[in-house]
Scaffold this active site. Structure first.
Site, PDB file in Angstrom:
ATOM      1  N   ARG A   1       4.638   0.902  -6.266  1.00  0.00           N
ATOM      2  CA  ARG A   1       4.468  -0.114  -4.914  1.00  0.00           C
ATOM      3  C   ARG A   1       3.767  -1.294  -5.265  1.00  0.00           C
ATOM      4  O   ARG A   1       4.037  -2.416  -4.398  1.00  0.00           O
ATOM      5  CB  ARG A   1       4.186   0.676  -3.842  1.00  0.00           C
ATOM      6  CG  ARG A   1       5.148   1.923  -3.455  1.00  0.00           C
ATOM      7  CD  ARG A   1       4.434   2.767  -2.452  1.00  0.00           C
ATOM      8  NE  ARG A   1       4.271   2.033  -1.015  1.00  0.00           N
ATOM      9  CZ  ARG A   1       5.453   2.060  -0.113  1.00  0.00           C
ATOM     10  NH1 ARG A   1       6.452   2.481  -0.403  1.00  0.00           N
ATOM     11  NH2 ARG A   1       5.472   1.242   0.960  1.00  0.00           N
TER      12      ARG A   1
ATOM     13  N   ASN B   1      -1.004   1.681   5.916  1.00  0.00           N
ATOM     14  CA  ASN B   1      -0.177   0.684   5.274  1.00  0.00           C
ATOM     15  C   ASN B   1       0.487  -0.291   6.234  1.00  0.00           C
ATOM     16  O   ASN B   1       1.009   0.112   7.251  1.00  0.00           O
ATOM     17  CB  ASN B   1       0.700   1.275   4.352  1.00  0.00           C
ATOM     18  CG  ASN B   1       1.925   0.715   3.959  1.00  0.00           C
ATOM     19  OD1 ASN B   1       1.674  -0.741   3.789  1.00  0.00           O
ATOM     20  ND2 ASN B   1       3.129   1.022   3.728  1.00  0.00           N
ATOM     21  N   GLY B   2       0.091  -1.293   6.036  1.00  0.00           N
ATOM     22  CA  GLY B   2       0.648  -2.494   7.281  1.00  0.00           C
ATOM     23  C   GLY B   2      -0.434  -3.394   7.638  1.00  0.00           C
ATOM     24  O   GLY B   2      -1.477  -3.620   6.863  1.00  0.00           O
TER      25      GLY B   2
ATOM     26  N   TRP C   1      -2.794  -2.436  -1.782  1.00  0.00           N
ATOM     27  CA  TRP C   1      -2.472  -4.086  -2.047  1.00  0.00           C
ATOM     28  C   TRP C   1      -2.990  -4.930  -1.260  1.00  0.00           C
ATOM     29  O   TRP C   1      -2.867  -5.090  -0.077  1.00  0.00           O
ATOM     30  CB  TRP C   1      -0.929  -4.136  -2.069  1.00  0.00           C
ATOM     31  CG  TRP C   1      -0.371  -5.203  -2.784  1.00  0.00           C
ATOM     32  CD1 TRP C   1       0.193  -5.353  -3.958  1.00  0.00           C
ATOM     33  CD2 TRP C   1       0.250  -6.357  -2.012  1.00  0.00           C
ATOM     34  NE1 TRP C   1       0.640  -6.566  -4.341  1.00  0.00           N
ATOM     35  CE2 TRP C   1       0.493  -7.372  -3.160  1.00  0.00           C
ATOM     36  CE3 TRP C   1       0.328  -6.981  -0.806  1.00  0.00           C
ATOM     37  CZ2 TRP C   1       1.262  -8.631  -2.956  1.00  0.00           C
ATOM     38  CZ3 TRP C   1       0.563  -8.035  -0.496  1.00  0.00           C
ATOM     39  CH2 TRP C   1       1.102  -9.094  -1.531  1.00  0.00           C
TER      40      TRP C   1
ATOM     41  N   GLU D   1       8.607 -13.202 -12.801  1.00  0.00           N
ATOM     42  CA  GLU D   1       7.747 -12.100 -12.228  1.00  0.00           C
ATOM     43  C   GLU D   1       7.151 -10.881 -13.476  1.00  0.00           C
ATOM     44  O   GLU D   1       6.130 -10.423 -13.164  1.00  0.00           O
ATOM     45  CB  GLU D   1       8.772 -11.381 -11.139  1.00  0.00           C
ATOM     46  CG  GLU D   1       9.602 -10.388 -11.540  1.00  0.00           C
ATOM     47  CD  GLU D   1      10.293  -9.652 -10.208  1.00  0.00           C
ATOM     48  OE1 GLU D   1       9.708  -9.478  -9.269  1.00  0.00           O
ATOM     49  OE2 GLU D   1      11.566  -9.458 -10.382  1.00  0.00           O
TER      50      GLU D   1
ATOM     51  N   LYS E   1      13.553 -13.127 -12.670  1.00  0.00           N
ATOM     52  CA  LYS E   1      13.307 -11.715 -13.348  1.00  0.00           C
ATOM     53  C   LYS E   1      12.109 -12.146 -14.618  1.00  0.00           C
ATOM     54  O   LYS E   1      11.163 -11.510 -14.657  1.00  0.00           O
ATOM     55  CB  LYS E   1      14.338 -11.157 -14.067  1.00  0.00           C
ATOM     56  CG  LYS E   1      14.507  -9.721 -14.200  1.00  0.00           C
ATOM     57  CD  LYS E   1      14.417  -8.885 -13.002  1.00  0.00           C
ATOM     58  CE  LYS E   1      14.495  -9.621 -11.784  1.00  0.00           C
ATOM     59  NZ  LYS E   1      14.791  -8.900 -10.356  1.00  0.00           N
TER      60      LYS E   1
ATOM     61  N   CYS F   1       0.894  -1.277  -0.021  1.00  0.00           N
ATOM     62  CA  CYS F   1       0.076   0.003   0.005  1.00  0.00           C
ATOM     63  C   CYS F   1       0.953   1.297  -0.004  1.00  0.00           C
ATOM     64  O   CYS F   1       1.910   1.252   0.448  1.00  0.00           O
ATOM     65  CB  CYS F   1      -0.848   0.091   1.155  1.00  0.00           C
ATOM     66  SG  CYS F   1      -1.740  -1.435   1.632  1.00  0.00           S
TER      67      CYS F   1
ATOM     68  N   LYS G   1       6.173  -3.645  -5.008  1.00  0.00           N
ATOM     69  CA  LYS G   1       7.659  -3.446  -4.755  1.00  0.00           C
ATOM     70  C   LYS G   1       8.340  -3.326  -3.508  1.00  0.00           C
ATOM     71  O   LYS G   1       9.539  -3.865  -3.364  1.00  0.00           O
ATOM     72  CB  LYS G   1       7.554  -1.596  -5.202  1.00  0.00           C
ATOM     73  CG  LYS G   1       9.126  -1.262  -5.395  1.00  0.00           C
ATOM     74  CD  LYS G   1      10.090  -1.703  -6.502  1.00  0.00           C
ATOM     75  CE  LYS G   1      11.321  -1.515  -6.515  1.00  0.00           C
ATOM     76  NZ  LYS G   1      12.130  -2.362  -7.258  1.00  0.00           N
TER      77      LYS G   1
ATOM     78  N   GLU H   1      18.567 -15.509 -10.504  1.00  0.00           N
ATOM     79  CA  GLU H   1      18.056 -14.037 -10.645  1.00  0.00           C
ATOM     80  C   GLU H   1      17.292 -13.955 -12.052  1.00  0.00           C
ATOM     81  O   GLU H   1      16.498 -13.511 -12.149  1.00  0.00           O
ATOM     82  CB  GLU H   1      19.149 -13.161 -10.559  1.00  0.00           C
ATOM     83  CG  GLU H   1      18.803 -11.877 -10.527  1.00  0.00           C
ATOM     84  CD  GLU H   1      17.757 -11.245  -9.974  1.00  0.00           C
ATOM     85  OE1 GLU H   1      17.346 -11.875  -8.949  1.00  0.00           O
ATOM     86  OE2 GLU H   1      17.203  -9.883 -10.223  1.00  0.00           O
TER      87      GLU H   1
ATOM     88  N   HIS I   1      20.248 -35.186 -12.274  1.00  0.00           N
ATOM     89  CA  HIS I   1      19.892 -35.979 -11.200  1.00  0.00           C
ATOM     90  C   HIS I   1      18.225 -35.800 -11.056  1.00  0.00           C
ATOM     91  O   HIS I   1      17.624 -35.678 -10.018  1.00  0.00           O
ATOM     92  CB  HIS I   1      20.498 -35.236  -9.774  1.00  0.00           C
ATOM     93  CG  HIS I   1      21.917 -35.574  -9.652  1.00  0.00           C
ATOM     94  ND1 HIS I   1      22.445 -36.828  -9.395  1.00  0.00           N
ATOM     95  CD2 HIS I   1      22.802 -34.830 -10.092  1.00  0.00           C
ATOM     96  CE1 HIS I   1      23.977 -36.551  -9.499  1.00  0.00           C
ATOM     97  NE2 HIS I   1      24.041 -35.334  -9.963  1.00  0.00           N
TER      98      HIS I   1
HETATM   99  O1  M6R Z   1      13.115  -4.145  -1.161  1.00  0.00           O
HETATM  100  P1  M6R Z   1      13.872  -5.547  -0.799  1.00  0.00           P
HETATM  101  O2  M6R Z   1      15.080  -5.543  -1.859  1.00  0.00           O
HETATM  102  O3  M6R Z   1      14.174  -5.833   0.497  1.00  0.00           O
HETATM  103  O4  M6R Z   1      12.806  -6.572  -1.662  1.00  0.00           O
HETATM  104  C1  M6R Z   1      13.295  -7.768  -1.597  1.00  0.00           C
HETATM  105  C2  M6R Z   1      12.146  -8.613  -2.829  1.00  0.00           C
HETATM  106  O5  M6R Z   1      11.137  -8.277  -2.309  1.00  0.00           O
HETATM  107  C3  M6R Z   1      12.508  -8.056  -4.217  1.00  0.00           C
HETATM  108  O6  M6R Z   1      13.802  -8.103  -4.600  1.00  0.00           O
HETATM  109  C4  M6R Z   1      11.495  -8.745  -5.034  1.00  0.00           C
HETATM  110  O7  M6R Z   1      12.121 -10.199  -5.140  1.00  0.00           O
HETATM  111  C5  M6R Z   1      11.935  -8.080  -6.627  1.00  0.00           C
HETATM  112  N1  M6R Z   1      10.470  -8.019  -7.068  1.00  0.00           N
HETATM  113  C6  M6R Z   1      12.573  -9.163  -7.335  1.00  0.00           C
HETATM  114  O8  M6R Z   1      12.706  -8.186  -8.918  1.00  0.00           O
END
Ligand code: M6R
Length: 608
Positions: free
Chosen positions: A27, A99-100, A73, A488, A485, A2, A603, A481, A504
């Site tokens: 966000r 937010n929270g 969110w 997501e 990417k 949020c 985010k 990684e 394996h």
């Molecule tokens: O703000 P942070 O780096 O702590 O966030 C960690 C993850 O939520 C963040 O890296 C997430 O995996 C991204 N969407 C990846 O692209």
């Protein structure tokens, strides 16, 4: 997660709120709303979906000098108009954005429902806040917020307005980000700096358990005991342009192309004229390091993947054993951490709840806490003993790109610094690595200049639903990684594997046209990777290899090869990850996805 904004001033709050919310879109959200005070009547507008849905239901003549806005969110209750914020009490005299998560909301809700006969409209935890404040309200909003907060457990950044106090905005924070923007005859609150940057560079960073009382002329901060708190103004030095697309189609692409700058800033701010590393916020000494027998790196998502590379760098250059864990696992498994542990938290936002709670857990157990963080003044940054900022600038795209490469850079600097401090790294080797590290920004430029190659590849593969990433050593970390990417932002069900693990089990999945991204940048593992590529090719896979210049013989084995400039095996991660970022970006764009705001993602993950 949020986003919240609030305005109190002399102008009409509505455009400020909408503009602020648009800057918080990154966000992640699924509904939005605002509340304003028009002639001592609170008016609330909320809509499921994007901000434009909210804009279409707004009365164009709406005008108020105070207001609050929210992007939600969903956690408690589905995305819907009714669950969207702001929430109000029954008589609509108090409006709240939050937010929270209010962890004990069920208990409060039951009490309010059964004992006080309050009826609730939404399924959210947040609605209890409005009713609680109403219950305690006796003409002083700040006072009522204090009393309400006293009953709440959980995490919150809350903004509140009251019908009877049309020139006042009250806010409070615990474990969710909150900043105040200082204007002329106007003041603001927000979750994040980009929301306010158009109006002011002067910010107050609000800390946990602090309350803020805002009018157009004044901002007062109080601690939990209602004692006034002094806070220095934090002047934002980066430009509004950093939070704009500047001609790029998406923030994600712009941020991929900003990597030379981010990496350069992260390095050059730390090197003096003699190429010595000077880490301003890191207070490690030789003596402290001698007392450390283990390093624990803890983070989530992409930051965790940076930690995997960081582990190798610290082990390599400083010869200290390192464990690396995802924060949501670390915090619940009673890890072996004590006063001889250096705990390293990695986070772009500095607000990721699991990372923050892991940090606190490590501190409780006596560890020294060092953090690698991008957002200045964030919770992780503030709660750490040592602090190493990545100078990536604001990262708006949900997919972390420039944050990742600057985290890698920060790890290399830290590992070299530690290696020098504890004498495990010779001067000659140190200077050799530093010299190469300084070349990275220019080498990244060379990788980016070849983005059309990746665009072409994406055009031929964007409909392929079977994608694997594989690698060995650092390349294995990069495979994780790269796969994340792609997942997501393209929604393709890809996965990553240590290439040596293929036989394996996973090789059973390889069939005609399975698309394999094979990272082969490590000299000592190169031949092994060529064998792995041959194995999947023999089973019909289409292989895209990423390797260093000089590995041309790969062309005999792989279908396409992308060459990154030659560099040390230890540092190549900064270069080799970039084609995987570009691939994810172009595939996502070709599939017509919302690249910057992929579905279901936020985010900054400020809930568990
Ligand atoms: O703000 P942070 O780096 O702590 O966030 C960690 C993850 O939520 C963040 O890296 C997430 O995996 C991204 N969407 C990846 O692209």
């Amino acid at each position: 997660m949020c986003g919240i904004v609030g305005y109190v001033g002399t102008n009409n709050a509505v455009p400020y709120l909408l503009e602020g919310l648009s800057k918080l879109e990154y966000r992640g959200y699924d509904s939005a709303g605002i509340a304003v005070n028009v002639n001592q009547q609170l008016q609330i507008f909320k809509a499921k979906g994007r901000l434009k849905n909210l804009e279409t239901i707004l009365d164009t003549s709406l005008s108020s000098v105070v207001g609050i806005g929210h992007t939600r969110w969903a956690t408690h209750g589905a995305p819907s108009d009714v669950n969207a914020h702001p929430h109000a009490n029954e008589s609509q005299t108090i409006a709240v954005i939050h937010n929270g998560i209010i962890e004990n909301y069920m208990e409060i809700k039951e009490w309010l429902t059964h004992d006080k006969h309050v009826s609730f409209k939404s399924e959210t935890d947040s609605e209890v806040i409005a009713h609680l404040i109403d219950y305690y309200y006796e003409g002083d909003l700040l006072d009522a917020v204090y009393k309400a907060v006293d009953r709440m457990e959980g995490a919150y950044a809350i903004g509140v307005i009251a019908k009877d106090e049309p020139n006042r905005l009250v806010a409070v924070r615990k474990d969710s980000p909150l900043i105040v923007g200082l204007g002329e005859n106007e003041n603001f609150i927000a979750s994040d700096i980009p929301a306010l940057l158009k109006y002011t560079r002067n910010m107050l960073l609000i800390e946990n358990d602090e309350f803020v009382d805002l009018t157009k002329d004044e901002v007062k901060i109080y601690n939990s005991l209602k004692q006034p708190v002094k806070r220095d103004i934090y002047e934002v030095t980066w430009d509004i342009d950093s939070a704009e697309k500047e001609g790029f189609e998406h923030f994600t692409l712009k941020e991929i192309f900003e990597q030379p700058k981010g990496v350069k800033e992260t390095i050059l701010r730390r090197l003096n004229a003699k190429d010595e590393i000077v880490l301003e916020g890191v207070h490690l000494t030789k003596e402290i390091l001698e007392g450390i027998n283990k390093v624990y790196i803890v983070a989530c998502g992409t930051a965790y993947h940076a930690g995997l590379v960081g582990r190798r760098a610290i082990e390599q250059f400083a010869k200290i054993p390192v464990e690396c864990d995802v924060a949501s696992e670390f915090r619940y498994r009673d890890p072996f951490v004590d006063e001889h542990t250096l705990f390293i938290a990695v986070s772009q936002s500095g607000e990721t709840l699991d990372t923050l709670q892991s940090l606190r857990e490590a501190k409780r157990k006596g560890a020294r806490v060092l953090s690698i963080v991008n957002v200045v003044g964030s919770s992780v940054a503030r709660e750490s003993d040592d602090l190493l900022y990545t100078w990536a600038g604001p990262e708006i795209g949900v997919a972390s790109t420039k944050a990742y490469t600057t985290q890698l850079t920060a790890f290399y600097l830290l590992a070299l610094f530690m290696g020098q401090l504890n004498g495990k790294l010779s001067d000659a080797r140190y200077h050799e690595v530093i010299k190469e590290l300084k070349l990275m920004p220019e080498k990244i430029e060379r990788v980016l200049a070849k983005s059309p190659e990746i665009q072409k590849l994406a055009a031929s593969q964007f409909n392929n639903e079977k994608v694997f990433f594989m690698g060995r050593g650092i390349d294995c970390d990069l495979a994780y990684e790269g796969s994340l990417k792609l997942k997501e932002i393209s929604y393709i069900n890809s996965f990553a594997i240590a290439a040596g693990e293929l036989k394996h089990g996973t090789i059973a999945l390889i069939e005609d046209d399975t698309f394999i991204v094979a990272l082969a940048s490590q000299s000592n593992l190169y031949d092994k990777m060529v064998s792995n590529i041959k194995e999947v090719k023999a089973r019909g896979a289409h292989v895209f290899a990423i390797a260093k210049e000089g590995s041309e013989q790969l062309e005999k084995t792989a279908d396409e090869v992308f060459y990154v400039p030659n560099t040390m095996d230890e540092l190549v991660s900064i270069l080799a990850v970039i084609p995987t970022q570009l691939l994810a970006y172009y595939v996502s764009a070709l599939r017509g996805n919302d690249v910057d705001k992929p579905r279901n993602l936020a985010k900054s993950v400020t809930v568990e």
